[in-house]
Scaffold this motif. Sequence first.
Motif, PDB file in Angstrom:
ATOM      1  N   VAL A  33      31.326  41.502  34.264  1.00 21.56           N
ATOM      2  CA  VAL A  33      31.937  42.645  34.676  1.00 21.56           C
ATOM      3  C   VAL A  33      33.320  42.368  34.963  1.00 21.56           C
ATOM      4  N   SER A  34      34.333  43.170  34.584  1.00 22.65           N
ATOM      5  CA  SER A  34      35.740  43.116  34.687  1.00 22.65           C
ATOM      6  C   SER A  34      36.151  44.255  35.434  1.00 22.65           C
ATOM      7  N   THR A  35      36.976  43.965  36.482  1.00 20.56           N
ATOM      8  CA  THR A  35      37.734  45.284  37.131  1.00 20.56           C
ATOM      9  C   THR A  35      39.081  45.104  37.163  1.00 20.56           C
ATOM     10  N   THR A  36      39.726  46.301  36.773  1.00 16.97           N
ATOM     11  CA  THR A  36      41.164  46.378  36.787  1.00 16.97           C
ATOM     12  C   THR A  36      41.599  47.201  37.964  1.00 16.97           C
ATOM     13  N   LYS A  60      46.241  35.125  45.595  1.00 19.67           N
ATOM     14  CA  LYS A  60      45.034  35.076  44.548  1.00 19.67           C
ATOM     15  C   LYS A  60      44.176  36.054  44.977  1.00 19.67           C
ATOM     16  N   LEU A  61      43.570  36.900  43.835  1.00 20.34           N
ATOM     17  CA  LEU A  61      42.503  37.982  44.090  1.00 20.34           C
ATOM     18  C   LEU A  61      41.232  37.172  44.189  1.00 20.34           C
ATOM     19  N   TYR A  62      40.599  37.502  45.364  1.00 23.10           N
ATOM     20  CA  TYR A  62      39.290  36.724  45.862  1.00 23.10           C
ATOM     21  C   TYR A  62      38.027  37.463  45.414  1.00 23.10           C
ATOM     22  N   LYS A  63      38.223  38.768  45.632  1.00 23.18           N
ATOM     23  CA  LYS A  63      36.962  39.576  45.357  1.00 23.18           C
ATOM     24  C   LYS A  63      37.239  41.015  45.493  1.00 23.18           C
ATOM     25  N   ILE A  64      36.719  42.074  44.712  1.00 27.64           N
ATOM     26  CA  ILE A  64      36.555  43.544  44.750  1.00 27.64           C
ATOM     27  C   ILE A  64      35.440  44.068  45.175  1.00 27.64           C
ATOM     28  N   ASP A  65      35.505  45.124  46.205  1.00 30.02           N
ATOM     29  CA  ASP A  65      34.356  45.810  46.563  1.00 30.02           C
ATOM     30  C   ASP A  65      34.684  47.510  46.157  1.00 30.02           C
ATOM     31  N   HIS A  66      33.802  47.732  45.480  1.00 28.92           N
ATOM     32  CA  HIS A  66      33.678  49.208  44.898  1.00 28.92           C
ATOM     33  C   HIS A  66      32.957  50.309  45.784  1.00 28.92           C
ATOM     34  N   PHE A  67      33.321  51.498  45.873  1.00 26.10           N
ATOM     35  CA  PHE A  67      32.929  52.476  46.678  1.00 26.10           C
ATOM     36  C   PHE A  67      32.754  53.836  46.014  1.00 26.10           C
ATOM     37  N   GLU A  68      31.863  54.626  46.387  1.00 20.30           N
ATOM     38  CA  GLU A  68      31.844  56.183  45.731  1.00 20.30           C
ATOM     39  C   GLU A  68      32.793  57.025  46.064  1.00 20.30           C
ATOM     40  N   SER A  69      33.508  56.704  47.335  1.00 20.14           N
ATOM     41  CA  SER A  69      34.774  57.847  47.677  1.00 20.14           C
ATOM     42  C   SER A  69      35.830  56.854  48.416  1.00 20.14           C
ATOM     43  N   THR A 133      37.504  39.075  36.515  1.00 17.09           N
ATOM     44  CA  THR A 133      36.241  39.070  35.563  1.00 17.09           C
ATOM     45  C   THR A 133      35.337  38.142  36.355  1.00 17.09           C
ATOM     46  N   ARG A 134      34.155  38.654  36.358  1.00 13.23           N
ATOM     47  CA  ARG A 134      32.974  37.820  37.266  1.00 13.23           C
ATOM     48  C   ARG A 134      31.898  38.011  36.190  1.00 13.23           C
ATOM     49  N   SER A 135      31.037  36.954  36.179  1.00 13.23           N
ATOM     50  CA  SER A 135      29.774  36.672  35.481  1.00 13.23           C
ATOM     51  C   SER A 135      28.681  37.548  36.192  1.00 13.23           C
ATOM     52  N   LYS A 136      27.841  38.002  35.316  1.00 12.70           N
ATOM     53  CA  LYS A 136      26.512  38.833  35.823  1.00 12.70           C
ATOM     54  C   LYS A 136      25.610  37.803  36.656  1.00 12.70           C
ATOM     55  N   GLN A 137      25.738  36.706  36.405  1.00 14.30           N
ATOM     56  CA  GLN A 137      24.518  35.617  36.885  1.00 14.30           C
ATOM     57  C   GLN A 137      24.869  35.242  38.101  1.00 14.30           C
TER      58      GLN A 137
END
Length: 137
Positions: A33-36, A60-69, A133-137
């Motif tokens: 999964v890649s997030t831009t 350094k980008l550590y993590k990204i959390d996604h939201f509905e709004s 980009t992170r692995s799905k595993q």
Amino acid sequence: MTGIEFEGELYNDDRMFVLYLCKCTIEEDDDSVSTTIHHEDVPVGFIWSVATFKNTPRYKLYKIDHFESEDEAKAYLSHVEPTTPQTSLGGQSPNRPLSNQDYDDWKDENGFKEYDYKAMFLDDSVNPKDRMTRSKQ
């Protein structure tokens, strides 16, 4: 900026991470999964996200959390940000985190800076983006 050395790394200030409200797109394949993060020229269909950057000179980008709004992303940011680990606490989160307003006041009083993508890209950069980009595993 002098920074704070902690466990062999230089941090911009006492916070070990900084959070950044942003607009992102996601691409997915079978393995990853890649997030831009779109800082400018945001495409239609973006999602609201909160990016966590290590608070070091190159952020350094550590993590990204996604939201509905946007409201959900802002609520997450205001809840999580005061729990940010601090070098002065040995890399731990505060036992009793400040309220979001008190935390913002603490940052202001200490002159702490937030993530500024413009400082990370060349002045003539066109449509700057960060990507993870992170692995799905």
